[in-house]
Motif scaffolding. Structure first.
Motif, mmCIF file in Angstrom:
data_model
loop_
_atom_site.group_PDB
_atom_site.id
_atom_site.type_symbol
_atom_site.label_atom_id
_atom_site.label_comp_id
_atom_site.label_asym_id
_atom_site.label_seq_id
_atom_site.Cartn_x
_atom_site.Cartn_y
_atom_site.Cartn_z
ATOM 1 N N ALA A 1 63.515 -37.023 -4.147
ATOM 2 C CA ALA A 1 63.459 -36.651 -5.552
ATOM 3 C C ALA A 1 63.596 -34.899 -6.103
ATOM 4 N N LEU A 2 62.512 -34.976 -5.639
ATOM 5 C CA LEU A 2 61.521 -33.607 -6.474
ATOM 6 C C LEU A 2 62.393 -31.996 -5.875
ATOM 7 N N VAL A 3 63.332 -32.334 -4.276
ATOM 8 C CA VAL A 3 63.496 -31.455 -3.970
ATOM 9 C C VAL A 3 64.315 -29.847 -4.541
ATOM 10 N N ASP A 4 65.083 -30.408 -5.835
ATOM 11 C CA ASP A 4 65.859 -29.984 -6.672
ATOM 12 C C ASP A 4 65.300 -29.874 -7.580
ATOM 13 N N ALA B 1 62.458 -30.929 -10.785
ATOM 14 C CA ALA B 1 62.140 -31.676 -11.695
ATOM 15 C C ALA B 1 62.857 -33.586 -11.904
ATOM 16 N N ILE B 2 62.353 -34.721 -11.518
ATOM 17 C CA ILE B 2 62.755 -35.540 -11.371
ATOM 18 C C ILE B 2 64.337 -35.962 -12.837
ATOM 19 N N ARG C 1 64.911 -41.137 -11.855
ATOM 20 C CA ARG C 1 63.468 -41.822 -12.664
ATOM 21 C C ARG C 1 64.135 -43.242 -12.263
ATOM 22 N N GLU C 2 65.270 -43.511 -12.513
ATOM 23 C CA GLU C 2 65.503 -45.434 -12.973
ATOM 24 C C GLU C 2 65.532 -45.695 -11.533
ATOM 25 N N MET C 3 65.969 -44.569 -10.412
ATOM 26 C CA MET C 3 65.641 -45.443 -9.219
ATOM 27 C C MET C 3 64.852 -45.242 -8.186
ATOM 28 N N LEU C 4 63.723 -44.265 -9.101
ATOM 29 C CA LEU C 4 62.167 -44.817 -7.944
ATOM 30 C C LEU C 4 62.240 -45.874 -8.876
ATOM 31 N N VAL C 5 61.946 -46.029 -9.659
ATOM 32 C CA VAL C 5 61.197 -47.399 -11.052
ATOM 33 C C VAL C 5 61.638 -48.611 -9.827
ATOM 34 N N LYS C 6 63.361 -48.361 -9.628
ATOM 35 C CA LYS C 6 64.061 -50.148 -9.036
ATOM 36 C C LYS C 6 63.988 -49.910 -7.612
ATOM 37 N N LEU D 1 59.369 -52.165 -3.590
ATOM 38 C CA LEU D 1 58.356 -52.281 -2.842
ATOM 39 C C LEU D 1 56.793 -52.468 -3.208
ATOM 40 N N SER D 2 56.876 -53.349 -3.997
ATOM 41 C CA SER D 2 55.628 -54.023 -4.264
ATOM 42 C C SER D 2 55.308 -53.039 -5.199
ATOM 43 N N ILE D 3 55.201 -52.159 -5.727
ATOM 44 C CA ILE D 3 54.149 -50.823 -6.456
ATOM 45 C C ILE D 3 54.323 -51.447 -8.032
ATOM 46 N N ALA D 4 52.756 -50.843 -8.245
ATOM 47 C CA ALA D 4 52.410 -51.557 -9.718
ATOM 48 C C ALA D 4 53.344 -50.590 -9.968
ATOM 49 N N GLU D 5 53.112 -50.389 -12.049
ATOM 50 C CA GLU D 5 53.750 -49.531 -12.893
ATOM 51 C C GLU D 5 52.587 -48.178 -12.672
ATOM 52 N N ASP D 6 50.904 -49.100 -12.687
ATOM 53 C CA ASP D 6 50.015 -47.697 -12.994
ATOM 54 C C ASP D 6 50.246 -46.898 -11.159
ATOM 55 N N GLN D 7 50.734 -47.634 -10.598
ATOM 56 C CA GLN D 7 50.262 -47.218 -9.262
ATOM 57 C C GLN D 7 51.306 -45.866 -8.800
ATOM 58 N N VAL D 8 53.045 -45.919 -9.327
ATOM 59 C CA VAL D 8 53.472 -45.573 -9.770
ATOM 60 C C VAL D 8 53.379 -43.993 -10.453
ATOM 61 N N ALA D 9 52.617 -44.014 -11.219
ATOM 62 C CA ALA D 9 52.499 -43.037 -12.701
ATOM 63 C C ALA D 9 51.398 -42.417 -11.263
ATOM 64 N N TYR D 10 50.180 -43.560 -10.932
ATOM 65 C CA TYR D 10 49.697 -42.151 -10.129
ATOM 66 C C TYR D 10 50.169 -41.104 -9.069
ATOM 67 N N ILE D 11 51.494 -42.183 -8.701
ATOM 68 C CA ILE D 11 51.845 -41.183 -7.163
ATOM 69 C C ILE D 11 52.615 -40.025 -7.953
ATOM 70 N N LEU D 12 53.119 -40.394 -8.886
ATOM 71 C CA LEU D 12 53.917 -39.264 -9.595
ATOM 72 C C LEU D 12 53.424 -37.799 -10.753
#
Length: 146
Positions: free
Chosen positions: A26-29, A31-32, A37-42, A47-58
């Motif tokens: 998503a970052l290739v082109d 900023a997200i 971002r909606e797609m990544l949340v989906k 993938l059973s990844i918690a919101e706080d973990q998503v924020a950390y990864i981002l």
């Protein structure tokens, strides 16, 4: 730690890696954007990844290097696992398909190979199949198109 805990942690690590690859794509082109971002949340939900973990990864995406996937078999395995997640709700929309295309390119497929592999996967993935069956179908599809 039990064997099931070890398996779950390994499976979760793989899910995090899949998600991090999607973030990098998503970052290739730049900023997200909102749609990405909606797609990544989906995907994170699938993938059973918690919101706080998503924020950390981002925030720490550089801590997640793209895997070196030299062999076609490994690339297909990554895509297979991603398709399992996508089809967990028995549906794949256009945005997910576009993300999977970027993902396949990021894994090392050419655009033509990615399109063929994804088209084949979409045709067959509504059914529950094992990885060995998936490989046979992919090999057959790629040979027929060459």
């Amino acid at each position: 730690m039990s064997v099931s805990d070890l398996f779950e942690s390994q499976a979760q690590k793989k899910n995090v890696l899949h998600f991090a690859i999607l973030v990098k794509m998503a970052l290739v082109d730049g900023a997200i954007n909102i749609t990405e971002r909606e797609m990544l949340v989906k995907f994170a939900r699938k993938l059973s990844i918690a919101e706080d973990q998503v924020a950390y990864i981002l925030e720490h995406i550089d801590a997640y290097p793209l895997p070196s996937v030299a062999f076609k078999l490994e690339r297909l395995e990554y895509l297979y696992e991603l398709f399992q997640m996508i089809y967990s709700d028995h549906d794949m929309d256009r945005e997910e398909e576009a993300a999977v295309f970027k993902y396949a390119i990021g894994l090392g497929f050419t655009e033509e190979e990615a399109a063929k592999v994804i088209a084949c996967s979409i045709r067959v993935f509504g059914k529950k199949i094992r990885f060995d069956e998936y490989l046979l179908l992919q090999e057959k599809g790629l040979k027929e198109n060459n």
